[in-house]
Write a protein that holds these residues in place. Sequence first.
Motif, PDB file in Angstrom:
ATOM      1  N   SER A 194      13.567  -8.981   1.951  1.00 42.09           N
ATOM      2  CA  SER A 194      14.838  -9.151   1.859  1.00 42.09           C
ATOM      3  C   SER A 194      15.736  -9.265   3.121  1.00 42.09           C
ATOM      4  O   SER A 194      16.591 -10.114   3.186  1.00 42.09           O
ATOM      5  N   ASP A 219      16.829 -14.425  -3.312  1.00 47.58           N
ATOM      6  CA  ASP A 219      16.094 -13.120  -3.282  1.00 47.58           C
ATOM      7  C   ASP A 219      15.651 -12.443  -4.726  1.00 47.58           C
ATOM      8  O   ASP A 219      16.453 -11.961  -5.300  1.00 47.58           O
ATOM      9  N   GLU A 220      14.662 -12.712  -4.958  1.00 44.45           N
ATOM     10  CA  GLU A 220      13.872 -12.254  -6.373  1.00 44.45           C
ATOM     11  C   GLU A 220      14.863 -12.603  -7.372  1.00 44.45           C
ATOM     12  O   GLU A 220      15.416 -11.439  -7.919  1.00 44.45           O
TER      13      GLU A 220
HETATM   14 MG   LIG Z   1      14.002  -7.016  -1.655  1.00 40.80          MG
END
Ligand SMILES: [Mg+2]
Lengths: 315, 244
Positions: free
Chosen positions: A48, A236-237
């Motif tokens: 991240s 991000d995910e």
């Molecule tokens: Mg992360």
Amino acid sequence: MTTEKKALIKVDGLYKYFGDNHVLKGISAEIDAGEVVVVIGPSGSGKSTFLRCLNLLEEPTYGEVWLEDKLVTPVDPYLHPDIIELSKTYQSLFAAEKAKNSGRSDEEIKAELIAKIKSEDLLNEKHEGKAYKSLMKKIYNENYINVNLARQKIGMVFQQFNLFANLSIIDNITLAPMKLLKLSKTEAEERAKALLDRIGLADKAQAYPSQLSGGQKQRIAIVRALAMNPDVMLFDEPTSALDPEMVGEVLEVMKELAKEGMTMVVVTHEMGFAREVGTRVIFIDEGVIQEENTPDAFFSNPESPRLRDFLSKVL
Amino acid sequence: MKDWFADIAAQFKLNFIDGNRWQWLVEGFKTTLIIAFFATILGILIGVLIATIRSTYDKTGESLKKRGGIGIKIFGFIDRICKLYLTVIRGTPMVVQLLIMYFIIFKSSTKGTLVAVLSFGINTGAYVAEIFRGGIMSVDNGQFEAGRSLGFNYIQTMIYIVIPQMFKIVLPTLCNEFIVLLKETSVAGYVGIRDLTKAGDLIRGRTFSAFMPLIAVALIYLTVVIILTKLVGILERRLRRSDH
Ligand SMILES: [Mg+2]
Ligand SMILES: Nc1ncnc2c1ncn2[C@@H]1O[C@H](COP(=O)(O)OP(=O)(O)OP(=O)(O)O)[C@@H](O)[C@H]1O
């Protein structure tokens, strides 16, 4: 003369320290237009942080991020490593460090010193003279892109969706195009409606985020970013906060995007997605890129023991 | 028993009917509402400004300081002024502030109500600023990041996204602040403003009977406060239910 092809995003020697926590330790990568780069790695490895450094939601401690031929980092040219490197402060510190003969590479010492100078504000020669200032300005204008402008070209999708809770869906999508791209309300709404149609949520235009399911929210978050016509999209995910039955609908939208040629950088645990749509997979561990390859080679022939270990756990 | 009723009726007539003295109360109540309402508006304006400055400084001050330059010096100065304002206003009694405004700062003013609005507004601003600052901090940071990631600068993100959400969070508290202020304006009589309290007191001075006018004043305050508190309760439940 060769026409050298510039990468859309170029990351050069990226370091990020949170105090003593050295999260990114020298990451370099180039992302070309049309690529779908999937970033994987263990929890806490800095995925991240890496992604957030690309649009400066985190300010890198050291290193460069380029958007085509313009520098995004650092926001302040006074803190550009090249400028710091020219300073007497840096040079004397560097000489002292070299004299210790610690066996570290020049590159490593440089990263440490520049981080130290920035965090402890050791540079006191930065405002010397008007001529210096105007030179800095020139350097800035020729080499840098304003961070807000850069972000308009870099869309981002978050794990937690982050739809604006105070705005209806249509307003979520039209806000930025109207205020930043100066589109008229009609134009912006047309654009928004076309995007909503594409993801089959046209009937939710007047709803509020709290009335939608997680999967719907995330699809809206994707088109909210798309409404700015970005050159590249960061994820991000995007499916990690979703109930399992909603993961598919979000991945479907992302696959569509990839098919249309959108440049994407995707942090995810969805190995199926990496295999199917990724053009390249990057494995980050302990703050460095341990391995990168095409999906096929990456999954069938992992080279580093770390990656083999990681894959054995997640596959 | 009959005598007692007759006495009450006579008292009532003396205090409210004779010389149309009930109108004093109505006029006074109007003044009270006007002062409380406009002071709240002024307080909100001051509060938003100060809360934005203070939380911006808290958030970005440190990293700006490292970069140096004149901008951060000015910003730091403004932040210190805000802190000074908060300290002074919250550290001195309202009545003293009102007296200072009326007898020192606006010495020659004849517009008592305006001075009162200013005094109470400036006073409320200090309290509201801290309410707003808490509100801004309780807006999920993801909202802020989403705004920035689209390309909005700091101020735009605050104006379009964070502050509207902050208002929703603090709205009930804000209404309660208005209720508190409504009661607090009762000291306006100190500078000769005929608000509700002063009106009751004037009737008392004229009729030489304290009971009726003062109890009437108390009942009016009480009724309004109870009604407003009920409304805030309803509003709070609505906000919680709608969640948008
Ligand atoms: Mg992360
Ligand atoms: N704002 C911050 N302040 C301090 N430390 C941070 C901050 N953000 C991240 N970190 C630290 O940086 C490290 C890497 O975090 P990061 O979120 O980048 O990992 P990740 O690879 O995305 O992990 P995950 O798979 O759990 O999302 C962690 O040790 C984390 O605690």
